[in-house]
Design a protein around this motif. Structure first.
Motif, mmCIF file in Angstrom:
data_model
loop_
_atom_site.group_PDB
_atom_site.id
_atom_site.type_symbol
_atom_site.label_atom_id
_atom_site.label_comp_id
_atom_site.label_asym_id
_atom_site.label_seq_id
_atom_site.Cartn_x
_atom_site.Cartn_y
_atom_site.Cartn_z
ATOM 1 N N GLN A 260 -63.082 8.754 -61.650
ATOM 2 C CA GLN A 260 -63.278 7.408 -62.182
ATOM 3 C C GLN A 260 -63.197 6.334 -61.095
ATOM 4 O O GLN A 260 -64.044 5.428 -61.065
ATOM 5 N N THR B 136 -58.159 9.636 -70.546
ATOM 6 C CA THR B 136 -57.459 10.537 -69.624
ATOM 7 C C THR B 136 -56.147 10.998 -70.235
ATOM 8 O O THR B 136 -55.797 12.193 -70.160
ATOM 9 N N ARG C 84 -66.747 11.559 -70.916
ATOM 10 C CA ARG C 84 -65.365 11.638 -71.384
ATOM 11 C C ARG C 84 -65.323 11.838 -72.901
ATOM 12 O O ARG C 84 -64.474 12.572 -73.410
ATOM 13 N N GLU D 243 -65.955 5.543 -77.156
ATOM 14 C CA GLU D 243 -64.870 6.145 -76.378
ATOM 15 C C GLU D 243 -63.517 5.610 -76.824
ATOM 16 O O GLU D 243 -62.537 6.366 -76.906
ATOM 17 N N CYS E 85 -65.357 13.434 -64.743
ATOM 18 C CA CYS E 85 -65.374 12.217 -65.561
ATOM 19 C C CYS E 85 -63.996 11.597 -65.679
ATOM 20 O O CYS E 85 -63.862 10.399 -65.958
ATOM 21 N N LEU E 86 -62.945 12.399 -65.455
ATOM 22 C CA LEU E 86 -61.584 11.871 -65.398
ATOM 23 C C LEU E 86 -61.163 11.616 -63.953
ATOM 24 O O LEU E 86 -60.691 10.535 -63.603
ATOM 25 N N GLY F 96 -61.177 4.482 -70.328
ATOM 26 C CA GLY F 96 -61.113 5.654 -69.452
ATOM 27 C C GLY F 96 -59.689 6.122 -69.240
ATOM 28 O O GLY F 96 -59.413 7.332 -69.212
#
Length: 512
Positions: free
Chosen positions: A285, A226, A355, A441, A281-282, A222
């Motif tokens: 978190q 980002t 993401r 991801e 989604c960013l 994540g």
């Protein structure tokens, strides 16, 4: 690995994890006196001839049927054989090892009335990695995990199958080759082995450990996503999360901030041209992943308690010389824990898929369409995002609570059940699904960061990218994607992603 001493009633979550991961495990002999006292209490009841459930009566709806003293040994054997009615694929060996350790911890507290030699025999199988073959399906999570635990008990009496070094062998042959003679069960012992929540608890623990691993990996990917999306680390500012006060949220925000600290990619867009606000989604978190972490910790507390408890029936109370029938076998706490873990797994994967979708959409990410230098001729990450969406949808279907269902059994004697066992079993598949989403991801985020070259991400995230690039090169033109996903999944599932980041990440053990 450091050996684990099974201390009945005093085990920690980290020790159950070690057993699951393959650490040698042996029973603490200090429990012998308590176990022998329980067996002596049962022997005294048999000698007096008074009717006591599970000792000299039938079982379930047949509890009112008295059994003659001459038939007590046959009663226990018949119980084991008749209840070994499981179906489906065998449980994975690591799960069965955990089942055995949990059963030892349960029986080792002296409230089950078994002989110490029976307990020691089960401990010997565990120490020698003689793993009973247990079908995965057939328990409703009340009256204990009867069918699967019957298959465990079968191995002790030389019936069924035992896995030796991964090879399934007839139990009698496997015991003979190990120099062991099958057990003859004494009064109450068959029931004590069958009754209990050890299978559902072991499966829920396995799901918990899997969920913890993918949550930690998702924090890393994540953060990398980002950076790839030129997102802001402002939403991870500790002042925001201190105001809301949720511990998991505070800790995951701190982890994300440390993972991104020092990123040149992030520094390059601090000049006012960044988005005013990133997509959820960013930006959210910490709120989502922190809530998942809190849920997993609650489930861990429940499962640690369950692992230290006694859940068979009836129970022997040595001081009073009594055997009392109750309902500790009902796995409702385990069912609720499993449902909680399922919710967390579902959300971890769902957020990660969003993401991935963001990174492949040039309108949102500012990156080339589908993360390929020549979109149109190449499809790039178009279909890996579809795969992630499929896995997330599958998890959503499996996340329906198992604990809200009940089908009465045993002619309505057992008229409310927990369904904990299949509720926990699904977690293995859900954790794999989520792991694959995180693997996709990882690939997409690393590819996105490649487009920012020569700017680099933070030191922790660059270590992760370097480890990935050692096995999966940058995607220039389309190639077979499945091997790339498999290699990335190996890094996620094996803990390499988290290890490479080298940043302490919050886990379920830190519940104090």
């Amino acid at each position: 690995m450091t050996p684990v001493t099974i201390r009945p009633g005093a085990m920690r979550l980290s020790e159950w994890r070690a057993v699951y991961c393959g650490a040698p495990a042996a029973l603490d002999p200090a429990c012998r006196s308590a176990v022998e006292a329980g067996a002596q209490t049962v022997a005294a009841i048999v000698a007096r001839g008074e009717p006591v459930y599970g000792i000299n009566t039938g079982f379930g709806r047949l509890a009112n049927v008295r059994i003659d003293a001459a038939d007590l040994a046959q009663l226990q054997r018949n119980l084991v054989l008749s209840h070994a009615a499981g179906v489906g694929e065998p449980l994975p060996d690591p799960v069965v090892r955990l089942v055995m350790a949990l059963k030892i911890a349960n029986l080792g507290q002296g409230a089950s009335g078994i002989r110490f030699e029976t307990l020691a025999f089960l401990g010997t199988l565990l120490e020698r990695d003689l793993i009973p073959v247990i079908p995965a399906q057939g328990s409703v999570g009340a009256s204990g995990d009867l069918a699967p635990l019957a298959h465990l008990a079968c191995a002790l009496i030389g019936v069924g199958e035992i896995a030796v070094a991964g090879e399934r062998r007839p139990a009698a042959e496997a015991l003979a080759e190990a120099g062991l003679r099958p057990l003859a069960l004494a009064p109450k012992e068959g029931l004590a082995l069958l009754n209990g929540t050890q299978v559902s608890t072991a499966l829920a623990l396995a799901g918990l450990f899997g969920a913890e691993g993918v949550l930690q990996a998702a924090l890393v990917t994540g953060a990398l996503a980002t950076d790839a999306a030129r997102g802001s680390d402002g939403p991870f500012d500790p002042r925001i999360h201190a105001l809301r006060r949720h511990r998991g949220q505070i800790e995951t925000a701190d982890a994300l901030r440390r993972l991104m600290q020092g990123s040149a990619i992030r520094a390059s867009h601090l000049t006012g041209d960044e988005r005013i606000q990133d997509p959820y989604c960013l930006r959210c978190q910490p709120q989502v992943m922190g809530a998942c972490l809190d849920l997993l910790r609650q489930a861990g507390t429940t499962l640690e308690t369950e692992g230290n408890g006694v859940s068979d029936n009836p129970l022997v109370f040595v001081a009073e010389g009594e055997v009392i029938s109750g309902g500790n076998f009902h796995a409702e706490p385990v069912a609720f824990a499993a449902d909680t873990i399922a919710l967390a797994l579902c959300e971890i994967g769902s957020l990660a898929e969003r993401r991935i979708s963001l990174l492949t959409d040039p309108a949102l990410s500012g990156l080339p369409a589908f993360l390929t230098p020549r979109p149109g001729l190449n499809s790039g990450f178009m279909i890996p995002q579809v795969t992630a969406a499929a896995l997330v949808s599958e998890n959503k279907g499996m996340a329906h609570p198992a604990s809200v269902d009940s089908i009465p059994t045993s002619a309505n004697q057992e008229d409310h059940v927990s369904m904990a066992t299949h509720g926990a079993y699904r977690l293995l598949r859900m954790a794999r699904n989520t792991g694959h989403v995180i693997a996709i991801e990882l690939l997409a985020a690393a590819q996105g960061c490649d487009f920012h070259s020569p700017l680099a991400s933070s030191e922790p995230l660059e270590r992760v990218r370097a480890r990935l690039r050692a096995s999966v090169p940058h995607l220039t033109d389309d190639r077979l994607m499945a091997p790339d996903i498999a290699r990335a999944m190996a890094l996620v599932a094996g803990g390499t992603v988290v290890e490479a980041a080298g940043v302490g990440l919050p886990g379920v053990d830190h519940a104090g």
